[in-house]
Design a protein around this motif. Structure first.
Motif, PDB file in Angstrom:
ATOM      1  N   CYS A  38      32.884  51.997  29.028  1.00 44.05           N
ATOM      2  CA  CYS A  38      32.432  52.271  30.054  1.00 44.05           C
ATOM      3  C   CYS A  38      33.483  52.404  31.300  1.00 44.05           C
ATOM      4  CB  CYS A  38      31.289  51.076  30.671  1.00 44.05           C
ATOM      5  SG  CYS A  38      30.530  51.133  32.238  1.00 44.05           S
ATOM      6  N   GLY A  39      34.519  52.062  30.849  1.00 46.94           N
ATOM      7  CA  GLY A  39      35.806  52.004  32.193  1.00 46.94           C
ATOM      8  C   GLY A  39      35.818  50.762  32.798  1.00 46.94           C
ATOM      9  N   ASP A  40      34.946  49.758  32.564  1.00 44.31           N
ATOM     10  CA  ASP A  40      35.029  48.409  33.224  1.00 44.31           C
ATOM     11  C   ASP A  40      36.477  47.797  32.735  1.00 44.31           C
ATOM     12  OD1 ASP A  40      32.328  48.714  33.690  1.00 44.31           O
ATOM     13  OD2 ASP A  40      31.964  47.961  31.756  1.00 44.31           O
ATOM     14  N   ARG A  41      37.222  47.293  34.055  1.00 50.17           N
ATOM     15  CA  ARG A  41      38.461  46.716  33.829  1.00 50.17           C
ATOM     16  C   ARG A  41      38.257  45.496  34.865  1.00 50.17           C
ATOM     17  NH1 ARG A  41      42.772  49.386  31.530  1.00 50.17           N
ATOM     18  NH2 ARG A  41      42.267  51.459  31.268  1.00 50.17           N
ATOM     19  N   LEU A  42      38.900  44.046  34.415  1.00 53.27           N
ATOM     20  CA  LEU A  42      38.963  43.108  35.230  1.00 53.27           C
ATOM     21  C   LEU A  42      40.084  42.245  35.013  1.00 53.27           C
ATOM     22  CD1 LEU A  42      37.258  40.379  33.920  1.00 53.27           C
ATOM     23  CD2 LEU A  42      35.320  41.839  34.110  1.00 53.27           C
ATOM     24  N   THR A  43      40.601  41.650  35.801  1.00 55.45           N
ATOM     25  CA  THR A  43      41.543  40.494  35.518  1.00 55.45           C
ATOM     26  C   THR A  43      41.054  39.343  36.120  1.00 55.45           C
ATOM     27  OG1 THR A  43      43.346  42.161  35.972  1.00 55.45           O
ATOM     28  CG2 THR A  43      44.158  40.173  36.378  1.00 55.45           C
ATOM     29  N   LEU A  44      41.438  38.222  35.113  1.00 54.41           N
ATOM     30  CA  LEU A  44      40.972  36.852  35.522  1.00 54.41           C
ATOM     31  C   LEU A  44      42.058  35.972  35.628  1.00 54.41           C
ATOM     32  CD1 LEU A  44      37.846  35.790  35.226  1.00 54.41           C
ATOM     33  CD2 LEU A  44      38.595  34.860  33.063  1.00 54.41           C
ATOM     34  N   THR A  45      42.137  35.129  36.624  1.00 52.58           N
ATOM     35  CA  THR A  45      43.171  34.069  36.752  1.00 52.58           C
ATOM     36  C   THR A  45      42.516  32.776  36.912  1.00 52.58           C
ATOM     37  OG1 THR A  45      43.275  34.698  39.235  1.00 52.58           O
ATOM     38  CG2 THR A  45      44.839  35.215  37.867  1.00 52.58           C
ATOM     39  N   LEU A  56      38.754  29.603  39.131  1.00 53.20           N
ATOM     40  CA  LEU A  56      38.756  30.920  38.873  1.00 53.20           C
ATOM     41  C   LEU A  56      38.386  32.115  39.788  1.00 53.20           C
ATOM     42  CD1 LEU A  56      36.244  31.321  35.899  1.00 53.20           C
ATOM     43  CD2 LEU A  56      35.880  30.173  37.459  1.00 53.20           C
ATOM     44  N   ARG A  57      39.268  33.126  39.240  1.00 55.65           N
ATOM     45  CA  ARG A  57      38.697  34.447  40.228  1.00 55.65           C
ATOM     46  C   ARG A  57      38.932  35.523  39.261  1.00 55.65           C
ATOM     47  NH1 ARG A  57      41.230  32.777  45.406  1.00 55.65           N
ATOM     48  NH2 ARG A  57      40.007  31.018  45.770  1.00 55.65           N
ATOM     49  N   PHE A  58      38.212  36.453  39.726  1.00 57.80           N
ATOM     50  CA  PHE A  58      38.518  37.813  38.961  1.00 57.80           C
ATOM     51  C   PHE A  58      38.564  38.824  39.919  1.00 57.80           C
ATOM     52  CE2 PHE A  58      34.351  40.706  39.434  1.00 57.80           C
ATOM     53  CZ  PHE A  58      33.704  39.688  40.141  1.00 57.80           C
ATOM     54  N   GLU A  59      39.186  40.095  39.572  1.00 60.36           N
ATOM     55  CA  GLU A  59      39.296  41.424  40.426  1.00 60.36           C
ATOM     56  C   GLU A  59      39.488  42.161  39.265  1.00 60.36           C
ATOM     57  OE1 GLU A  59      42.948  41.293  42.574  1.00 60.36           O
ATOM     58  OE2 GLU A  59      44.244  41.178  40.855  1.00 60.36           O
ATOM     59  N   GLY A  60      38.909  43.629  39.909  1.00 63.61           N
ATOM     60  CA  GLY A  60      39.053  44.684  38.840  1.00 63.61           C
ATOM     61  C   GLY A  60      37.770  45.813  39.469  1.00 63.61           C
ATOM     62  N   ASN A  61      37.599  46.582  38.642  1.00 65.40           N
ATOM     63  CA  ASN A  61      36.527  47.545  38.850  1.00 65.40           C
ATOM     64  C   ASN A  61      35.695  47.989  37.896  1.00 65.40           C
ATOM     65  OD1 ASN A  61      37.970  50.120  38.070  1.00 65.40           O
ATOM     66  ND2 ASN A  61      39.362  49.204  39.825  1.00 65.40           N
ATOM     67  N   GLY A  62      34.358  48.359  37.773  1.00 66.49           N
ATOM     68  CA  GLY A  62      33.405  48.856  36.777  1.00 66.49           C
ATOM     69  C   GLY A  62      32.226  48.796  37.490  1.00 66.49           C
ATOM     70  N   CYS A  63      31.326  49.035  36.313  1.00 68.93           N
ATOM     71  CA  CYS A  63      29.871  49.336  36.548  1.00 68.93           C
ATOM     72  C   CYS A  63      29.059  47.985  37.438  1.00 68.93           C
ATOM     73  CB  CYS A  63      29.050  49.876  35.494  1.00 68.93           C
ATOM     74  SG  CYS A  63      28.818  48.410  34.258  1.00 68.93           S
ATOM     75  N   ALA A  64      28.209  48.258  37.732  1.00 68.02           N
ATOM     76  CA  ALA A  64      27.535  47.005  38.543  1.00 68.02           C
ATOM     77  C   ALA A  64      27.082  45.930  37.527  1.00 68.02           C
ATOM     78  CB  ALA A  64      26.147  47.709  39.277  1.00 68.02           C
ATOM     79  N   ILE A  65      26.750  46.223  36.288  1.00 71.92           N
ATOM     80  CA  ILE A  65      26.506  45.232  35.466  1.00 71.92           C
ATOM     81  C   ILE A  65      27.762  44.315  35.240  1.00 71.92           C
ATOM     82  CG2 ILE A  65      25.812  44.465  32.974  1.00 71.92           C
ATOM     83  CD1 ILE A  65      23.388  45.525  34.316  1.00 71.92           C
TER      84      ILE A  65
END
Ligand code: ZN
Length: 151
Positions: A38-45, A56-65
């Motif tokens: 799908c192309g979803d990417r995220l980074t979790l710290t 914890l936090r997340f950042e990134g981008n991807g679809c709504a789901i």
């Protein structure tokens, strides 16, 4: 309002206003997740406190789901132990993949039950959980080394 309608609203809300979005610095563990389908990417710290995920936090981008799932996951696992998180992921995974799985006691995470009608979206919804597991596994290595040195 129908339940499916309510679930859609919850997902749209978390996609528009993701909770715990950003980075934690300093952090105890970091992991990146990518769903090439799908192309979803995220980074979790995340920051640990003993066996618990204190924050914890997340950042990134991807679809709504993928974004809504990550947002809801951060709310659901904050303050929980690794064992509790494993159990919760088991429940969420069943919700995503097993017809008729009951998620009525899972709070907002129950909104993900609609995803099982769209099997290609399961990876979008589970990406954040796999990324969290990767971050926790890294944290374990560090915690394990610390435990050995103090014993
Ligand atoms: Zn996706």
């Amino acid at each position: 309002m129908q339940l499916t309608e309510l679930y859609r609203e919850v997902i749209l809300d978390h996609n528009r206003h993701p909770r715990n979005f950003g980075r934690l610095d300093p952090h105890d563990a970091e992991a990146k997740g990518h769903n090439p389908l799908c192309g979803d990417r995220l980074t979790l710290t995340l920051v640990r406190e003993g066996d618990r995920v204190a924050d914890l936090r997340f950042e990134g981008n991807g679809c709504a789901i993928s974004m809504a799932s990550a947002s809801m996951m951060t709310e659901a696992v904050k303050g929980r132990t690794r064992t509790e998180i494993d159990a919760l992921f088991g429940r969420v995974h069943a919700l995503l993949t097993v017809q008729g799985a009951d998620g009525s006691d899972l709070g907002k995470l129950a909104a993900l039950s609609g995803v099982r009608e769209f099997p290609v979206r399961v990876k979008c919804a589970s990406l954040c959980w796999h990324t969290l597991n990767a971050a926790l596994a890294r944290g374990d290595a560090v915690a394990g080394a610390a435990a050995v040195s103090t014993e």
